[in-house]
Design a protein around this motif. Structure first.
Motif, PDB file in Angstrom:
ATOM      1  N   UNK A 246       0.807  -1.068  -0.122  1.00 59.87           N
ATOM      2  CA  UNK A 246      -0.092   0.537  -0.260  1.00 59.87           C
ATOM      3  C   UNK A 246       0.434   1.033   0.091  1.00 59.87           C
ATOM      4  N   UNK A 247       1.899   1.163   1.083  1.00 58.81           N
ATOM      5  CA  UNK A 247       2.431   2.666   1.294  1.00 58.81           C
ATOM      6  C   UNK A 247       4.220   2.221   0.666  1.00 58.81           C
ATOM      7  N   UNK A 248       4.507   1.451  -0.373  1.00 59.70           N
ATOM      8  CA  UNK A 248       5.960   1.126  -0.350  1.00 59.70           C
ATOM      9  C   UNK A 248       6.896   1.130   0.427  1.00 59.70           C
ATOM     10  N   UNK A 249       8.248   1.441   0.573  1.00 56.83           N
ATOM     11  CA  UNK A 249       8.805   1.078   1.907  1.00 56.83           C
ATOM     12  C   UNK A 249       9.381   0.009   1.969  1.00 56.83           C
ATOM     13  N   UNK A 250       9.831  -0.639   3.021  1.00 56.60           N
ATOM     14  CA  UNK A 250      10.447  -2.430   3.328  1.00 56.60           C
ATOM     15  C   UNK A 250      10.647  -2.266   4.570  1.00 56.60           C
ATOM     16  N   UNK A 251      10.600  -3.834   4.658  1.00 55.58           N
ATOM     17  CA  UNK A 251      11.261  -4.620   5.918  1.00 55.58           C
ATOM     18  C   UNK A 251      11.952  -4.826   6.675  1.00 55.58           C
ATOM     19  N   UNK A 252      12.117  -5.062   7.917  1.00 52.21           N
ATOM     20  CA  UNK A 252      13.323  -5.924   8.691  1.00 52.21           C
ATOM     21  C   UNK A 252      13.812  -6.180   8.971  1.00 52.21           C
ATOM     22  N   UNK A 253      13.346  -7.887   8.972  1.00 51.25           N
ATOM     23  CA  UNK A 253      13.060  -8.855  10.314  1.00 51.25           C
ATOM     24  C   UNK A 253      13.532  -9.800  10.544  1.00 51.25           C
ATOM     25  N   UNK A 254      14.186  -9.763  11.965  1.00 57.29           N
ATOM     26  CA  UNK A 254      14.949 -10.485  12.576  1.00 57.29           C
ATOM     27  C   UNK A 254      15.353 -10.942  13.560  1.00 57.29           C
ATOM     28  N   UNK A 255      15.806 -12.124  14.433  1.00 57.57           N
ATOM     29  CA  UNK A 255      16.544 -12.298  15.730  1.00 57.57           C
ATOM     30  C   UNK A 255      16.340 -10.746  16.941  1.00 57.57           C
ATOM     31  N   UNK A 256      15.559 -11.432  17.439  1.00 61.67           N
ATOM     32  CA  UNK A 256      16.087 -10.598  18.694  1.00 61.67           C
ATOM     33  C   UNK A 256      17.001 -10.722  19.566  1.00 61.67           C
ATOM     34  N   UNK A 257      18.294 -10.625  20.201  1.00 63.70           N
ATOM     35  CA  UNK A 257      19.928 -11.252  20.682  1.00 63.70           C
ATOM     36  C   UNK A 257      19.962 -10.533  22.307  1.00 63.70           C
ATOM     37  N   UNK A 258      20.573 -10.714  23.253  1.00 69.87           N
ATOM     38  CA  UNK A 258      21.178 -10.353  24.448  1.00 69.87           C
ATOM     39  C   UNK A 258      22.833 -10.760  24.232  1.00 69.87           C
ATOM     40  N   UNK A 259      23.604  -9.904  24.214  1.00 68.37           N
ATOM     41  CA  UNK A 259      24.733 -10.845  24.700  1.00 68.37           C
ATOM     42  C   UNK A 259      24.601 -11.123  25.631  1.00 68.37           C
ATOM     43  N   UNK A 260      26.060 -12.735  26.292  1.00 65.17           N
ATOM     44  CA  UNK A 260      25.849 -13.281  27.328  1.00 65.17           C
ATOM     45  C   UNK A 260      27.297 -12.845  27.328  1.00 65.17           C
ATOM     46  N   UNK A 261      27.917 -12.836  28.940  1.00 60.21           N
ATOM     47  CA  UNK A 261      28.853 -12.451  29.200  1.00 60.21           C
ATOM     48  C   UNK A 261      29.885 -13.427  29.282  1.00 60.21           C
ATOM     49  N   UNK A 262      29.534 -14.585  30.050  1.00 54.05           N
ATOM     50  CA  UNK A 262      30.446 -15.635  30.105  1.00 54.05           C
ATOM     51  C   UNK A 262      31.301 -16.139  29.298  1.00 54.05           C
ATOM     52  N   UNK A 263      30.102 -15.940  28.147  1.00 46.19           N
ATOM     53  CA  UNK A 263      30.665 -16.873  26.125  1.00 46.19           C
ATOM     54  C   UNK A 263      31.377 -16.148  25.353  1.00 46.19           C
ATOM     55  N   UNK A 264      30.501 -14.460  25.309  1.00 44.09           N
ATOM     56  CA  UNK A 264      30.477 -13.848  24.249  1.00 44.09           C
ATOM     57  C   UNK A 264      30.055 -14.360  22.918  1.00 44.09           C
ATOM     58  N   UNK A 265      28.932 -15.753  23.394  1.00 38.18           N
ATOM     59  CA  UNK A 265      27.889 -15.232  22.241  1.00 38.18           C
ATOM     60  C   UNK A 265      26.576 -14.343  23.018  1.00 38.18           C
ATOM     61  N   UNK A 266      26.215 -14.625  21.548  1.00 38.10           N
ATOM     62  CA  UNK A 266      24.318 -14.354  21.661  1.00 38.10           C
ATOM     63  C   UNK A 266      23.091 -15.317  21.475  1.00 38.10           C
ATOM     64  N   UNK A 267      22.083 -15.016  23.624  1.00 33.96           N
ATOM     65  CA  UNK A 267      21.152 -15.996  23.425  1.00 33.96           C
ATOM     66  C   UNK A 267      19.677 -15.372  22.300  1.00 33.96           C
TER      67      UNK A 267
END
Length: 277
Positions: A246-267
Motif C-alpha cells: 500500500x505504502x511502499x517502503x521495506x521490512x527488516x525482520x530478524x531475531x532479537x538477541x542479548x549478549x552473554x558475558x560468560x561465553x561472548x555469544x548471543x542468546x
C-alpha cells in the motif's frame, strides 16, 4: 540479528541447562529460558549466590524463591527508568532484548522532524511507550490488563514523563482498533507485541485490521514475536504484503538477541519486524 548491547543496569551473565543468570541493577536473578539447551559449565559463583530464582514446577507453572529481594526496584536504560518486580510466570516487567527496538523507534521519531503519533498495542508496562514519548511523540498505550497499564504509569513517572502526551487505555486491542477506525483516528506508527495465541491464530487478520488506523504518511510499524512457530521471514511476508503493497517502503525482520558475558555469544530472544516507509 538485532542485539541489545547498550545496557548498563542489566546483564545476561550466563545461560545453561535451561536457565539464565542475570543482573538487574544490583540484584542477581536466575530464570528459566527454553532456548538455553546447552549444558555448558556454570563457573560463575553467582549461580549459587543469586538473590532470586524462578523455578518451574513439574506439575506446571512455577514459583519464585525471592526472600533476598525487595518488592520492587528501579533500573535505568539511557533516558528511561523502569520499576522491576518479580512476577508470576517468571517475568520482571521488562523485556531487555527490546532495548534495540526502543533505540530504533526513538531515532525514527526524532529524525522525522514532524509531529508523530504512536499506537502501542499490547503495551504491557510501557517501555516502548516511554521511549517514543521521550523522543517527542504522542502515544496511545493500550493493554487489556489494568495492572500493567498502572505499572506503565509508574514507569512514566519514574522516567519524568508523568505529564507527557500519553493516553493510557485499558481495553481489548482489537476492539479498540475497530473503534478507532470508526472514529477516523489515525496514527503515524504502530507497535505491537501480541501474545503467542494471537500470533499463531490471528496475526494476519489483526495486522490487516491495524492497517486501517495508519495515517497517509506512516513512519513505521514494529511487530514482535516470542513464539518459535513464526520465523522472522514470516513477519516480513505479512508486513510486505499489507504495508509495502500500500505504502511502499521495506521490512527488516530478524531475531532479537542479548549478549552473554560468560561465553561472548548471543542468546536468541524471539523475533521482530521493522517496517518503515
Amino acid at each position: 540479528m538485532f542485539i541489545s548491547d547498550k545496557w548498563k543496569d542489566f546483564e545476561l551473565i550466563d545461560c545453561s541447562k535451561g536457565e539464565k543468570l542475570e543482573r538487574w541493577g544490583e540484584y542477581i536473578l536466575v530464570r528459566p529460558d527454553p532456548q538455553a539447551i546447552w549444558e555448558t559449565p556454570r563457573r560463575d559463583e553467582r549461580w549459587k549466590l543469586r538473590d532470586g530464582r524462578y523455578q518451574r514446577s513439574e506439575s506446571g507453572g512455577g514459583s519464585w524463591d525471592k526472600s533476598a529481594l525487595p518488592e520492587s526496584w528501579q533500573i535505568r536504560y539511557g533516558e528511561l527508568r523502569f520499576n522491576v518486580r518479580p512476577m508470576n510466570f517468571k517475568h520482571t516487567g521488562i523485556f531487555p532484548e527490546q532495548a534495540c527496538n526502543w533505540d530504533w523507534a526513538m531515532e525514527k521519531i526524532r529524525r522525522a522532524q514532524r509531529p508523530i503519533s504512536v499506537l502501542n498495542l499490547f503495551g504491557y508496562t510501557g517501555a516502548a511507550t516511554l521511549a517514543c514519548a521521550k523522543a517527542g511523540a504522542s502515544v496511545c498505550h493500550v493493554d487489556a490488563a489494568k495492572g500493567m497499564v498502572a505499572w506503565g504509569r509508574e514507569n512514566a513517572a519514574a522516567s519524568g514523563l508523568a505529564d507527557a502526551p500519553i493516553r493510557w487505555i485499558v481495553d481489548d486491542c482489537a476492539k479498540f482498533v475497530e473503534r478507532e477506525i470508526r472514529r477516523g483516528r489515525r496514527y503515524d506508527a504502530i507497535i505491537m507485541d501480541p501474545p503467542v495465541w494471537k500470533l499463531e491464530k490471528d496475526l494476519w487478520g489483526f495486522v490487516s485490521l491495524c492497517a486501517g488506523v495508519l495515517s497517509d504518511e506512516p513512519l513505521f510499524v514494529l511487530i514482535n514475536s516470542y513464539t518459535t512457530g513464526l520465523s522472522p521471514s514470516v513477519l516480513s511476508y505479512v508486513t510486505e504484503s499489507i504495508f509495502t503493497k500500500k505504502y511502499g517502503g521495506r521490512s527488516d525482520s530478524r531475531e532479537l538477541g542479548l549478549p552473554v558475558t560468560a561465553s561472548g555469544l548471543v542468546l536468541p530472544c524471539g523475533a521482530t519486524d521493522r517496517w518503515e516507509r
